[in-house]
Design an enzyme around this catalytic site. Structure first.
Site, short mmCIF file in Angstrom:
data_model
loop_
_atom_site.label_atom_id
_atom_site.label_comp_id
_atom_site.label_asym_id
_atom_site.label_seq_id
_atom_site.Cartn_x
_atom_site.Cartn_y
_atom_site.Cartn_z
N GLU A 129 0.82 -1.22 0.00
CA GLU A 129 0.00 0.00 0.00
C GLU A 129 0.86 1.27 0.00
O GLU A 129 0.52 2.27 -0.64
CB GLU A 129 -0.91 -0.01 1.24
CG GLU A 129 -1.86 1.16 1.34
CD GLU A 129 -2.87 1.21 0.21
OE1 GLU A 129 -3.75 0.35 0.17
OE2 GLU A 129 -2.76 2.11 -0.65
N ILE A 136 -2.10 7.52 1.62
CA ILE A 136 -3.48 7.37 1.10
C ILE A 136 -3.75 5.89 0.80
O ILE A 136 -3.03 5.30 0.00
CB ILE A 136 -3.66 8.15 -0.22
CG1 ILE A 136 -3.09 9.56 -0.12
CG2 ILE A 136 -5.11 8.17 -0.64
CD1 ILE A 136 -2.98 10.27 -1.48
N GLY A 187 12.62 16.22 3.37
CA GLY A 187 12.63 14.74 3.32
C GLY A 187 11.64 14.15 2.33
O GLY A 187 11.31 12.97 2.40
N ASP A 201 9.70 8.21 -10.64
CA ASP A 201 8.96 7.79 -9.44
C ASP A 201 7.45 7.77 -9.71
O ASP A 201 6.75 6.82 -9.34
CB ASP A 201 9.31 8.75 -8.28
CG ASP A 201 8.58 8.41 -7.01
OD1 ASP A 201 8.98 7.45 -6.34
OD2 ASP A 201 7.58 9.10 -6.69
N LYS A 205 4.88 4.40 -9.76
CA LYS A 205 3.60 4.33 -9.05
C LYS A 205 2.45 4.10 -10.03
O LYS A 205 1.49 3.38 -9.73
CB LYS A 205 3.39 5.60 -8.24
CG LYS A 205 4.41 5.73 -7.10
CD LYS A 205 4.43 7.13 -6.51
CE LYS A 205 5.45 7.24 -5.38
NZ LYS A 205 5.73 8.62 -4.96
#
Ligand code: HSE
Length: 427
Positions: A129, A136, A187, A201, A205
């Site tokens: 997840e 989320i 961060g 990235d 996803k």
């Protein structure tokens, strides 16, 4: 009460967040589930640095295999990042029959199928997840709440770093590098941040989301990936004047039995909910054929939001529930469509010599390539100087844009490289 012993591989930002979350709310989790989560072992190459959480030193080790092979450990949490070493550890853990929780989207995008199959073979679940949208719970929404829906489309703002940079650039006129430096300080960004700002990235996803909605093992080469590196203020400004905001978007939709996918900075109408997703927040807008439009919103990066999703998965693994990977393997896969055949609207910004016939030359190339102009703005300059001209187009094929842009760039009256961005109308 049954104790669940957790073995963490990787004691970085998120690893420390998981420990913090469990120390803070472990009892509450136990009340709710009847299972008491405890940290069994933590492996990291650096066990000296203070991570800002209280951990008994005897739990720390530099030997990841001693965690994976420890019969006392019930659940392995992989937070190392990267693909090679992480993959080896995850496969070993699954082979040992231990459920694995991971936040590693790169690993899933590049080796997902192999891991899902290893998980199915050993019967140990794989839970991920936290790999999409930070805190989320959007993967669970797709798997559970929306199980009765055919997913028509998904639009995601999936990278906190990019969204943060775009927000700061728009709101404060900050330049790209200054906004990126702040994102790193907070961060949000990966180290190095190239994966974030070059769209990789987001693409990782998007692959996980597409796999969940369409069962497809989507390859990273199968769709367009562009980042926000080098995006100029001018685009933010002109898009704003035209009623749009620029968002780093993953677009995934089913069109005529194929999956249409692209990851790139896109113009989103300011009145759309996704245009109101600011800072490091993420959001996924999902359209299902029964439910209609739904929106999932929250913090997509950072220590505690990501830890929240990891902890949710730990508790699901501890309860012996299946995770997403088994579900995903059973899904009939759709093919991914050729990016050249995607129909899109575009924003084009050209720097043109302000003299007779120039617009006609550009319009001729667009027309010849079956691209129709929807609107145009030109700001008055002194005659003969270079002038920025922005065109918004009607829908045309990606391959026709590519041909037209090549031709336009070669025109004598065009200065520099034209800028082209997709416009997303959320149909
Ligand atoms: N670097 C990522 C981001 C962190 O900025 O969204 C979460 O994947």
């Amino acid at each position: 009460m049954k104790k669940i012993k957790i073995g963490i591989l990787g004691f970085g930002t998120v690893g420390a967040g998981v420990v913090e979350g469990i120390l803070k709310n472990g009892e509450l989790m136990a009340q709710r589930t009847g299972l008491f989560p405890v940290i069994g072992k933590i492996a990291d190459l650096d066990i000296k640095t203070d991570r800002g959480v209280k951990v008994d030193k005897s739990l720390l080790t530099t030997d990841a295999l001693s965690v994976i092979n420890d019969p006392e450990i019930d659940v392995i949490v992989e937070l190392i990042g990267g693909v090679k070493v992480a993959k080896d550890f995850v496969l070993r853990a699954l082979k040992n029959g231990k459920p694995v929780v991971t936040a590693n989207k790169a690993l899933l995008a590049e080796a997902g199928r192999e891991l899902f199959e290893a998980s199915a073979k050993s019967g140990a679940g794989l839970y991920f997840e936290a790999s999409v949208g930070g805190g989320i719970p959007v993967l669970r929404a797709l798997r559970d709440g929306l199980v009765g829906n055919k997913i028509k489309s998904m639009y995601g703002i999936l990278n906190g770093t990019c969204n943060y940079i775009l927000t700061r650039m728009e709101r404060e006129g900050l330049d790209f590098d200054a906004a990126l430096a702040d994102a790193q300080k907070l961060g949000y960004a990966e180290t190095p941040p190239d994966l974030d700002i070059d769209g990789i990235d987001t693409a990782h996803k998007a692959v996980v989301l597409a796999s969940l909605a369409y069962g497809a093992p989507v390859s990273m080469d199968a769709f367009t990936i562009e980042g926000i590196r080098g995006l100029s203020h001018r685009e933010i400004e002109y898009a704003g004047e035209l009623g749009y905001r620029i968002k780093m978007l993953a677009v995934i939709r089913e069109v005529n039995g194929e999956i249409e996918m692209r990851v790139e900075p896109s113009l989103v109408q300011k009145k759309h909910l996704l245009a109101e997703v600011h800072d490091a927040y993420n959001a996924v807008f999902v359209d299902g054929d029964i439910v209609g439009s739904t929106l999932y919103y929250g913090r997509g990066a950072g220590r505690l939001p990501t830890a929240s999703a990891v902890i949710g998965d730990i508790m699901e693994a501890a309860a012996g529930k299946g995770g997403c990977s088994d579900w995903l393997l059973k899904h009939k896969a759709l093919p991914v469509c050729d990016p050249k055949n995607i129909l899109i609207r575009c924003y084009l910004r050209l720097s043109l010599k302000d003299q007779p016939d120039v617009i006609a030359q550009v319009a001729h190339v667009l027309g010849k390539n079956k691209i129709s102009i929807a609107s145009m703005i030109q700001k008055e300059q002194n005659a003969g100087e270079q002038v920025p001209v922005v065109f918004l187009t009607h829908k045309a094929l990606e391959k026709d844009y590519a041909a037209a842009m090549e031709e336009i760039e070669r025109l004598d009256v065009v200065d520099g490289k034209p800028v082209r961005m997709a416009i997303e109308d959320f149909e």
